[in-house]
Design a protein around this motif. Structure first.
Motif, short mmCIF file in Angstrom:
data_model
loop_
_atom_site.label_atom_id
_atom_site.label_comp_id
_atom_site.label_asym_id
_atom_site.label_seq_id
_atom_site.Cartn_x
_atom_site.Cartn_y
_atom_site.Cartn_z
N ASP A 11 -46.40 110.49 -72.98
CA ASP A 11 -45.82 110.23 -71.66
C ASP A 11 -44.59 109.36 -71.88
O ASP A 11 -44.67 108.13 -71.93
N ASP A 12 -43.43 110.00 -72.04
CA ASP A 12 -42.25 109.29 -72.50
C ASP A 12 -41.82 108.19 -71.53
O ASP A 12 -41.48 107.09 -71.95
N ALA A 13 -41.85 108.47 -70.23
CA ALA A 13 -41.40 107.47 -69.26
C ALA A 13 -42.33 106.25 -69.28
O ALA A 13 -41.88 105.11 -69.29
N GLN A 14 -43.64 106.51 -69.31
CA GLN A 14 -44.58 105.41 -69.36
C GLN A 14 -44.47 104.64 -70.67
O GLN A 14 -44.54 103.41 -70.71
N PHE A 15 -44.26 105.38 -71.75
CA PHE A 15 -44.12 104.76 -73.07
C PHE A 15 -42.91 103.83 -73.10
O PHE A 15 -42.99 102.69 -73.54
N GLN A 16 -41.76 104.32 -72.62
CA GLN A 16 -40.55 103.50 -72.63
C GLN A 16 -40.70 102.28 -71.72
O GLN A 16 -40.20 101.20 -72.03
N ARG A 17 -41.39 102.46 -70.59
CA ARG A 17 -41.61 101.33 -69.69
C ARG A 17 -42.47 100.26 -70.37
O ARG A 17 -42.21 99.07 -70.26
N ALA A 18 -43.50 100.71 -71.10
CA ALA A 18 -44.36 99.77 -71.82
C ALA A 18 -43.59 99.03 -72.90
O ALA A 18 -43.76 97.83 -73.09
N VAL A 19 -42.73 99.76 -73.62
CA VAL A 19 -41.92 99.12 -74.67
C VAL A 19 -40.97 98.11 -74.04
O VAL A 19 -40.79 97.01 -74.55
N ARG A 20 -40.36 98.47 -72.92
CA ARG A 20 -39.43 97.56 -72.24
C ARG A 20 -40.14 96.26 -71.86
O ARG A 20 -39.63 95.16 -72.08
N GLN A 21 -41.35 96.38 -71.29
CA GLN A 21 -42.07 95.20 -70.86
C GLN A 21 -42.48 94.34 -72.06
O GLN A 21 -42.51 93.12 -71.98
N ARG A 22 -42.77 95.00 -73.21
CA ARG A 22 -43.18 94.24 -74.38
C ARG A 22 -41.99 93.61 -75.09
O ARG A 22 -42.03 92.47 -75.52
N VAL A 23 -40.88 94.36 -75.21
CA VAL A 23 -39.77 93.94 -76.05
C VAL A 23 -38.81 93.01 -75.36
O VAL A 23 -38.37 92.01 -75.92
N GLN A 24 -38.43 93.34 -74.12
CA GLN A 24 -37.41 92.54 -73.47
C GLN A 24 -37.95 91.15 -73.17
O GLN A 24 -39.02 91.00 -72.58
N PRO A 25 -37.24 90.10 -73.58
CA PRO A 25 -37.75 88.75 -73.42
C PRO A 25 -37.91 88.37 -71.96
O PRO A 25 -37.05 88.65 -71.13
N SER A 26 -39.02 87.75 -71.66
CA SER A 26 -39.27 87.28 -70.31
C SER A 26 -38.75 85.87 -70.15
O SER A 26 -39.17 84.96 -70.85
N GLN A 27 -37.83 85.68 -69.21
CA GLN A 27 -37.27 84.35 -69.02
C GLN A 27 -38.28 83.41 -68.38
O GLN A 27 -38.13 82.20 -68.40
N SER A 28 -39.34 83.97 -67.79
CA SER A 28 -40.35 83.11 -67.21
C SER A 28 -41.14 82.38 -68.28
O SER A 28 -41.88 81.45 -67.98
N ASP A 29 -41.01 82.79 -69.56
CA ASP A 29 -41.69 82.09 -70.64
C ASP A 29 -41.25 80.63 -70.72
O ASP A 29 -41.96 79.79 -71.28
N ALA A 30 -40.05 80.33 -70.21
CA ALA A 30 -39.51 78.98 -70.33
C ALA A 30 -40.02 78.04 -69.24
O ALA A 30 -39.56 76.91 -69.15
N MET A 31 -40.98 78.47 -68.42
CA MET A 31 -41.55 77.60 -67.40
C MET A 31 -42.58 76.69 -68.05
O MET A 31 -43.78 76.87 -67.92
N VAL A 32 -42.06 75.70 -68.76
CA VAL A 32 -42.90 74.79 -69.55
C VAL A 32 -43.27 73.59 -68.69
O VAL A 32 -42.45 73.06 -67.95
#
Length: 414
Positions: free
Chosen positions: A146-167
């Motif tokens: 499922d290419d669209a779902q696969f790419q969406r999953a990769v995007r969510q995993r790979v692209q850095p989440s700026q919310s990680d900096a809510m320390v």
């Protein structure tokens, strides 16, 4: 003990990662080339491998294949300076567990290592019990079919989440994070209030990252940075010939954010005419490009932020009261750094790790007295000012940041 193999052509990266991972309790070995790494894989057993894709690229992908063939359960985390999703998707299709862009976010890397080891352990337990199969240690969690779902999953995993900096674990930040957890999964509009530099944009990112729209676009507009005569074109787009410089049709931010989140930063600086059109867009979920009479449906969640007192702006006639009520279904107030001073040690440690990783240098330490001095400062510029000071201290200090360094360099003039 967990054994980690780091394969990277850059000595500074190898030594920095080795030092940090050993500090976390891992047993670490390193290699600078594909041939050296292949030899070590043949002679020793590793629990996870970190591999730089620029070995060159053919060597890195060949090493990924060798690791996958000889050690099927070995999670491989690819590291790269290359931006974008194409190379990440290719690596994960070839069997990589994860893909992390350089400069490396050490917190994200540590989380990825822990997650990969947990998946590996689950796989072993599944094999022993002969139960239903789960994702293997170095296979993507979504099937590539499922290419669209696969790419969406990769995007969510790979692209850095700026919310990680809510320390932070202060009372104010715990309340903010609790509100985000409660609100994120809804499509309710959120108004984020707070002084400059407090991290309002991080709240917006967190709301998007934790929402059902996380796979969609996150589009940010700084309303204060756009001239009032251009804000409508920026938000709603324009047709060719709509005005002198409109040489072609252009989609606005509302259209670009369709299916995702639109973050209207500094909305208190938006012109009244633009406010009226934003109100209509929120009421009808439709926009109209400048120079057009055709409505376009949009599916957008709006998060707005401001450092102004909007109720006071309403009294002055600078902000529409009806728009305020449309935007403020949920109101999140971000505390100033002075109000959450107990978070300064954790924030300082976070910035030291992040900045040292970005510069490719060994992580610096900070003396307790130096940290106490930072905790006692006023911080009118809030988190943004603290980050700048930490970066300055990292650049100008020796291996350890001392009280003298803070007294000399923290004020910005020396």
């Amino acid at each position: 003990m967990t054994n980690v193999l780091i394969v990277d052509a850059e000595r500074v990266i190898r030594s920095t990662l080795k030092e940090r991972l050993e500090y976390e309790g891992y047993v670490v070995d390193t290699a600078q080339s594909r041939s050296e790494a292949t030899g070590k894989l043949e002679r020793s057993a590793f629990d996870v491998m970190l591999c730089d894709i620029s070995l060159p690229e053919k060597d890195a992908l060949d090493l990924l294949s060798v690791a996958h063939d000889s050690c099927p359960d070995l999670p491989v985390i690819m590291l790269s300076k290359l931006k974008g999703l194409d190379v990440a998707i290719d690596c994960i299709r070839r069997g990589a567990y994860d893909y992390i862009e350089k400069p490396i976010d050490l917190n994200k890397l540590l989380n990825s290592i822990r997650d990969s080891l947990q998946v590996k352990s689950q796989n072993r337990a599944t094999k022993q019990s002969s139960g239903p199969k789960v994702n293997t240690g170095n296979k993507p969690a979504v099937a590539a079919g499922d290419d669209a779902q696969f790419q969406r999953a990769v995007r969510q995993r790979v692209q850095p989440s700026q919310s990680d900096a809510m320390v932070g674990t202060s009372k104010g930040m715990v309340h903010v994070k609790s509100l985000i957890d409660k609100v994120a999964l809804s499509d309710a509009r959120v108004l984020v209030l707070g002084a400059n530099g407090t991290g309002k944009e991080l709240v917006a990112h967190a709301l998007h990252d934790q929402s059902r729209r996380a796979g969609g676009p996150f589009i940010e507009v700084n309303c204060a940075a756009i001239p009032s005569e251009l804000i409508e074109s920026e938000l709603f787009g324009h047709e060719k010939g709509a005005f002198t410089s409109a040489i072609k049709q252009r989609k606005g931010k509302f259209e670009q954010a369709d299916g995702g989140t639109l973050f209207l930063d500094e909305i208190g600086d938006m012109s009244l005419s633009a406010q009226a059109k934003v109100l209509r867009a929120l009421q009808e979920n439709r926009i109209c490009r400048v120079g057009s009479d055709k409505d376009i449906e949009v599916n957008v969640r709006v998060v707005a932020a401001t450092n102004k007192n909007l109720r006071h702006e309403i009294e002055l006639g600078n902000f529409r009261e009806d728009l305020y009520h449309r935007l403020s279904v949920i109101v999140v107030r971000v505390p100033t750094l002075k109000e959450r001073a107990e978070d300064i040690p954790a924030l300082t440690d976070y910035f030291i790790q992040k900045i040292c990783a970005e510069y490719g240098m060994e992580q610096k330490k900070i003396e307790p007295k130096a940290l106490d001095e930072l905790c006692g400062m006023e911080w009118p510029g809030n988190i943004r000012e603290l980050r700048n000071v930490v970066e300055r201290l990292i650049i100008l200090s020796d291996k350890t940041i001392t009280l003298e360094d803070v007294n000399t360099y923290a004020v910005g003039t020396f």
